[in-house]
Design a protein around this motif. Structure first.
Motif, PDB file in Angstrom:
ATOM      1  N   THR A   1       0.823  -1.210   0.000  1.00  0.00           N
ATOM      2  CA  THR A   1       0.000   0.000   0.000  1.00  0.00           C
ATOM      3  C   THR A   1       0.857   1.259   0.000  1.00  0.00           C
ATOM      4  N   VAL A   2       1.964   1.258   0.760  1.00  0.00           N
ATOM      5  CA  VAL A   2       2.797   2.461   0.849  1.00  0.00           C
ATOM      6  C   VAL A   2       3.896   2.484  -0.203  1.00  0.00           C
ATOM      7  N   CYS A   3       4.126   1.372  -0.907  1.00  0.00           N
ATOM      8  CA  CYS A   3       5.175   1.350  -1.932  1.00  0.00           C
ATOM      9  C   CYS A   3       4.809   2.314  -3.059  1.00  0.00           C
ATOM     10  N   PRO A   4       5.647   3.310  -3.348  1.00  0.00           N
ATOM     11  CA  PRO A   4       5.270   4.314  -4.353  1.00  0.00           C
ATOM     12  C   PRO A   4       5.411   3.827  -5.794  1.00  0.00           C
ATOM     13  N   THR A   5       6.221   2.795  -6.008  1.00  0.00           N
ATOM     14  CA  THR A   5       6.507   2.384  -7.379  1.00  0.00           C
ATOM     15  C   THR A   5       5.734   1.153  -7.817  1.00  0.00           C
ATOM     16  N   GLY A   6       5.269   0.357  -6.871  1.00  0.00           N
ATOM     17  CA  GLY A   6       4.672  -0.921  -7.218  1.00  0.00           C
ATOM     18  C   GLY A   6       5.694  -2.034  -7.280  1.00  0.00           C
ATOM     19  N   ALA A   7       6.890  -1.805  -6.702  1.00  0.00           N
ATOM     20  CA  ALA A   7       7.902  -2.864  -6.656  1.00  0.00           C
ATOM     21  C   ALA A   7       7.407  -4.025  -5.815  1.00  0.00           C
ATOM     22  N   LEU A   8       6.703  -3.716  -4.727  1.00  0.00           N
ATOM     23  CA  LEU A   8       6.048  -4.729  -3.916  1.00  0.00           C
ATOM     24  C   LEU A   8       4.561  -4.706  -4.239  1.00  0.00           C
ATOM     25  N   THR A   9       4.024  -5.840  -4.650  1.00  0.00           N
ATOM     26  CA  THR A   9       2.601  -5.927  -4.965  1.00  0.00           C
ATOM     27  C   THR A   9       1.982  -7.072  -4.181  1.00  0.00           C
ATOM     28  N   TYR A  10       0.692  -6.924  -3.908  1.00  0.00           N
ATOM     29  CA  TYR A  10      -0.034  -7.959  -3.179  1.00  0.00           C
ATOM     30  C   TYR A  10      -0.426  -9.055  -4.156  1.00  0.00           C
ATOM     31  N   ALA A  11      -0.107 -10.295  -3.801  1.00  0.00           N
ATOM     32  CA  ALA A  11      -0.229 -11.382  -4.766  1.00  0.00           C
ATOM     33  C   ALA A  11      -1.443 -12.271  -4.586  1.00  0.00           C
ATOM     34  N   TYR A  12      -2.054 -12.267  -3.378  1.00  0.00           N
ATOM     35  CA  TYR A  12      -3.178 -13.200  -3.176  1.00  0.00           C
ATOM     36  C   TYR A  12      -4.238 -12.564  -2.294  1.00  0.00           C
ATOM     37  N   PRO A  13      -5.328 -12.071  -2.918  1.00  0.00           N
ATOM     38  CA  PRO A  13      -5.548 -11.994  -4.365  1.00  0.00           C
ATOM     39  C   PRO A  13      -4.785 -10.822  -4.976  1.00  0.00           C
ATOM     40  N   ARG A  14      -4.605 -10.906  -6.293  1.00  0.00           N
ATOM     41  CA  ARG A  14      -3.872  -9.859  -6.999  1.00  0.00           C
ATOM     42  C   ARG A  14      -4.728  -8.608  -7.150  1.00  0.00           C
ATOM     43  N   ALA A  15      -4.044  -7.499  -7.484  1.00  0.00           N
ATOM     44  CA  ALA A  15      -4.746  -6.222  -7.608  1.00  0.00           C
ATOM     45  C   ALA A  15      -5.825  -6.273  -8.675  1.00  0.00           C
ATOM     46  N   ASN A  16      -5.556  -6.947  -9.806  1.00  0.00           N
ATOM     47  CA  ASN A  16      -6.565  -6.996 -10.869  1.00  0.00           C
ATOM     48  C   ASN A  16      -7.793  -7.796 -10.420  1.00  0.00           C
ATOM     49  N   GLU A  17      -7.599  -8.799  -9.562  1.00  0.00           N
ATOM     50  CA  GLU A  17      -8.729  -9.576  -9.056  1.00  0.00           C
ATOM     51  C   GLU A  17      -9.557  -8.763  -8.064  1.00  0.00           C
ATOM     52  N   GLN A  18      -8.882  -7.985  -7.232  1.00  0.00           N
ATOM     53  CA  GLN A  18      -9.606  -7.105  -6.319  1.00  0.00           C
ATOM     54  C   GLN A  18     -10.315  -6.003  -7.084  1.00  0.00           C
ATOM     55  N   GLY A  19      -9.654  -5.504  -8.137  1.00  0.00           N
ATOM     56  CA  GLY A  19     -10.284  -4.476  -8.963  1.00  0.00           C
ATOM     57  C   GLY A  19     -11.545  -4.982  -9.639  1.00  0.00           C
ATOM     58  N   ALA A  20     -11.506  -6.226 -10.116  1.00  0.00           N
ATOM     59  CA  ALA A  20     -12.692  -6.813 -10.745  1.00  0.00           C
ATOM     60  C   ALA A  20     -13.822  -6.957  -9.737  1.00  0.00           C
ATOM     61  N   LYS A  21     -13.486  -7.266  -8.502  1.00  0.00           N
ATOM     62  CA  LYS A  21     -14.517  -7.414  -7.468  1.00  0.00           C
ATOM     63  C   LYS A  21     -15.172  -6.074  -7.155  1.00  0.00           C
ATOM     64  N   ILE A  22     -14.356  -5.022  -7.038  1.00  0.00           N
ATOM     65  CA  ILE A  22     -14.910  -3.687  -6.778  1.00  0.00           C
ATOM     66  C   ILE A  22     -15.822  -3.264  -7.921  1.00  0.00           C
ATOM     67  N   ARG A  23     -15.359  -3.462  -9.158  1.00  0.00           N
ATOM     68  CA  ARG A  23     -16.169  -3.072 -10.315  1.00  0.00           C
ATOM     69  C   ARG A  23     -17.489  -3.840 -10.337  1.00  0.00           C
ATOM     70  N   THR A  24     -17.455  -5.118 -10.009  1.00  0.00           N
ATOM     71  CA  THR A  24     -18.675  -5.935  -9.997  1.00  0.00           C
ATOM     72  C   THR A  24     -19.639  -5.452  -8.921  1.00  0.00           C
ATOM     73  N   LEU A  25     -19.114  -5.173  -7.734  1.00  0.00           N
ATOM     74  CA  LEU A  25     -19.967  -4.712  -6.641  1.00  0.00           C
ATOM     75  C   LEU A  25     -20.660  -3.394  -6.999  1.00  0.00           C
ATOM     76  N   VAL A  26     -19.872  -2.428  -7.464  1.00  0.00           N
ATOM     77  CA  VAL A  26     -20.419  -1.096  -7.725  1.00  0.00           C
ATOM     78  C   VAL A  26     -21.349  -1.107  -8.935  1.00  0.00           C
ATOM     79  N   SER A  27     -20.944  -1.767 -10.003  1.00  0.00           N
ATOM     80  CA  SER A  27     -21.765  -1.756 -11.220  1.00  0.00           C
ATOM     81  C   SER A  27     -23.073  -2.523 -11.016  1.00  0.00           C
ATOM     82  N   THR A  28     -23.029  -3.659 -10.328  1.00  0.00           N
ATOM     83  CA  THR A  28     -24.262  -4.423 -10.077  1.00  0.00           C
ATOM     84  C   THR A  28     -25.188  -3.641  -9.152  1.00  0.00           C
ATOM     85  N   TYR A  29     -24.626  -2.982  -8.165  1.00  0.00           N
ATOM     86  CA  TYR A  29     -25.417  -2.156  -7.244  1.00  0.00           C
ATOM     87  C   TYR A  29     -26.192  -1.092  -8.018  1.00  0.00           C
TER      88      TYR A  29
END
Length: 695
Positions: free
Chosen positions: A355-383
């Motif tokens: 979260t605090v890494c400014p470059t993205g050198a460290l990324t969260y792997a489980y679940p990945r950012a794209n998977e979390q992003g898909a979940k947010i998009r699904t929640l908001v768009s379905t709502y």
């Protein structure tokens, strides 16, 4: 993918038609799916498709029923729509939220990642007063191989467990790999001691207790104990301290001060201070210790790309954010390799470093950012598809945060709380610190009116500071672009009752979102996602200033170069990890691409003239993505071949510093004004002339 909904004995006002329209599915409403209507579940699990069951209370029952159903092949997914909204004060308005939760349950499972393995044979080290250590050992002893380390107290006469004593030098490691280093510095060797108590009776100062350790401050050197122990030979005051090391799989520490002081101690280490030894936590610790025998796996929660890391260059430290925020002390600096090191065995998966890494050198792997992003998009768009407005995304941990949400729902059912508001969509994550500004701004770009993060007192203090700092940056950006209202908040609750009060306020915190919803997919690269979010937010913003001032520590900004001090030595170019600072191969120029700058500070720390300072901001003009000249100088031409090889200011500064040195007098000083090639030629020419003169 069949969806099974149940109003739990008609305690929830579910509208199957509204939910079905949002999910593009015909839904049948059940009232006793786990009892009389279980046949519908059995038919669904025979289809072969994944089955979504909108009930988590009877997860175990449905699992067993599925195993008992002949021909059942369907994987089962569970989602809670009861405590998250079906049981709330405004449950009748919660259909859009419930539809969103059901839609998110249909998303694919996260992609598998490498795992970290722990192996425990059950070797337990108990540290603490002998009597308390033996008491716990009796409770656990049948399941684990126990060794006691004690320096005080009295124990039983019967020797049931190996007991060692001395001075602990260090305790390091994790589940299955703890290493204890200690010095045996007491005159009594506990391995040789038979507990005959002859020494205790013989000591005139009563300097020996039933822990069989000598209080050297009380001892007057009569050595009566040595004579009494002549046969066993366990006492020797002339013995030098002996260093020992041993390995253990588990550690139970009964001392008041723990061996590990970090917020998140290593897995397999349990600290139980005296005031908790007779409370409910003691039973919990005993049960966990008994379970930790065997082989265990956890996801490797992080991914690290060294080429993006802004931690170090040329043994200068720039960004230290991940090291400072890690509550498990799993991250350390390796300046020689210009990177950080993450110990996966110590990592607890909080994700604060990402979260605090400014470059993205460290990324969260489980679940990945794209998977979390898909979940947010699904929640908001379905709502919104189901007719909801101003959705609030509530991020909470899947353990204590989830427990608070469920407890609040049950309290709302009996009328002692209001429950989760209809426009607040709970989203469970492994740890709330694992999602940061890239996903928060994405949520707003996709239509979220507010993003709230629930802290439940289990988070380290530095996590809360890091989250608040990130929220200040994100809020400053949105305010600068003219998006009115409050968009981010950190909720702090110690109970479900606290959460109820926070949610009453949260339901009214609404910020403006873009009129056109973003539809981009979240990238695995943090900076790419941020650029996508910013581009969308800027495109639909009410205000479009040239730049937005940001708080200190922001991950966007520019650099100010003092042209009077800068000699264009280009040290900063070599230090910059993101190619924000660049030279010009055809002219003595220092150029800067603001889009690339991560504000790590390596350039400022590397500059020998201290000519660079950081300025956090977000530039919104097209120049943000284009190289611009921040300093340039007149070139200095070689006095021999006239080829430019440096800057006039740089060469003059060098000559000024070296003119008084004994090695740079006469011709040597003149060679500083030559390019590298001519300098070599001049040296050899001078040597040849010297030989001719000697001849």
């Amino acid at each position: 993918m069949p969806t099974l909904i149940c109003d739990c004995n008609k305690t929830m006002p579910l509208d199957p038609k509204a939910l079905g329209r949002a999910l593009d599915e015909n839904l049948t409403l059940h009232s006793t799916l786990c009892r009389r209507e279980a046949g519908a579940f059995q038919q669904a699990v025979k289809t072969g498709d994944d089955v979504v069951v909108a009930c988590t209370q009877e997860r175990r029952l449905f699992g067993e029923l599925g195993q008992q159903t002949e021909g059942a092949v369907s994987p089962i997914r569970f989602v809670n729509i009861r405590e998250t909204g079906g049981w709330s004060k405004d449950a009748r308005s919660a259909m859009p939220k419930l539809a969103a939760l059901l839609a998110a349950a249909k998303l694919p499972e996260p992609e598998p990642v490498p795992t970290v393995t722990y192996k425990s044979a059950g070797r337990l080290l108990v540290i603490g007063p002998l009597e308390e250590a033996e008491r716990f050992a009796h409770v656990i002893g049948d399941a684990l191989d126990i060794t006691i380390f004690s320096r005080g107290g009295s124990g039983e006469q019967e020797r049931r467990y190996p007991i060692v004593g001395g001075r602990i030098e260090s305790l390091t490691g994790w589940l299955g790999a703890f290493q204890l280093a200690w010095s045996q510095d007491n005159p009594i060797d506990l391995d040789l001691c038979t507990r005959c108590n002859a020494c205790v009776a013989a000591c005139p100062e009563q300097a020996i207790g039933l822990d069989y350790q000598v209080n050297l401050q009380a001892c007057k050197s009569h050595r009566s104990c040595v004579k009494a122990c002549d046969v066993a030979g366990a006492i020797d005051f002339t013995r030098e301290p002996v260093a020992h090391t041993d390995t253990f799989d588990l550690v139970l520490d009964l001392r008041r001060q723990p061996s590990f002081v970090q917020h998140a101690p290593p897995q397999g280490y349990f600290h139980l201070p005296p005031e908790q030894e007779n409370g409910p936590r003691a039973l919990d610790v005993v049960l966990k210790l008994r379970e930790l025998v065997g082989e265990f796996e956890k996801p490797k929660f992080f991914a690290y790309k060294q080429k993006l890391c802004a931690h170090s260059r040329n043994e200068k430290v720039g960004c230290n954010a991940c090291i400072e925020i890690c509550s498990a002390e799993a991250i350390s600096s390796d300046k020689s390799r210009q990177q950080v090191k993450v110990n996966p065995s110590l990592c607890v998966g909080c994700g604060a470093c990402t979260t605090v890494c400014p470059t993205g050198a460290l990324t969260y792997a489980y679940p990945r950012a794209n998977e979390q992003g898909a979940k947010i998009r699904t929640l908001v768009s379905t709502y919104e598809k189901a007719g909801g407005s101003a959705p609030v995304v509530l991020l909470h941990s899947q353990e204590r945060g989830q427990a608070f949400v469920e407890e609040l729902g049950r309290a709302a059912r009996v009328g002692v709380a209001e429950g989760v508001p209809a426009n607040v969509i709970p989203m469970s994550v492994w740890h709330v610190a694992s999602m940061g500004i890239d996903l928060w701004l994405t949520a707003v770009a996709q239509g979220a009116a507010h993003v709230a993060v629930l802290a439940t007192s289990e988070e380290a203090p530095q996590y809360l500071e890091g989250l608040q700092a990130q929220m200040q940056v994100a809020q400053s950006i949105l305010e600068g672009l003219g998006y009115e209202g409050s968009h981010f908040s950190l909720l702090q609750a110690r109970s479900a009752s606290d959460l109820d009060q926070e949610l009453k306020l949260l339901a009214r915190r609404r910020g403006a979102a873009p009129a056109t919803r973003a539809r981009y997919a979240v990238s695995a690269e943090k900076r790419t996602t941020l650029d996508l979010a910013l581009d969308h937010l800027v495109e639909h913003a009410k205000k479009k200033p040239e730049a937005i001032a940001l708080p200190a520590g922001a991950l966007f900004g520019t650099v100010d170069v003092d042209k009077d001090k800068c000699t264009l030595c280009m040290s900063c170019v070599g230090a910059c990890p993101s190619s924000a600072l660049q030279d010009n191969q055809t002219a003595p120029q220092l150029r800067f691409v603001e889009k690339n700058c991560v504000q790590c500070g390596l350039c400022a720390k590397t500059c020998p003239e201290q000519a660079i300072t950081l300025q956090p901001r977000l530039l919104l003009t097209p120049e943000r993505k284009q190289p611009r000249v921040v300093n340039e100088a007149k070139p200095f031409a070689c006095i021999r071949c006239s080829k430019p090889f440096g800057t006039l200011k740089g060469i003059e500064a060098m000559i000024g510093k070296l003119a008084g040195h004994a090695m740079f007098q006469g011709p040597a000083l003149e060679r500083l004004k030559m390019c590298g090639d001519c300098r070599v030629i001049d040296i050899y020419s001078a040597q040849d002339e010297s030989r001719i003169t000697d001849l």
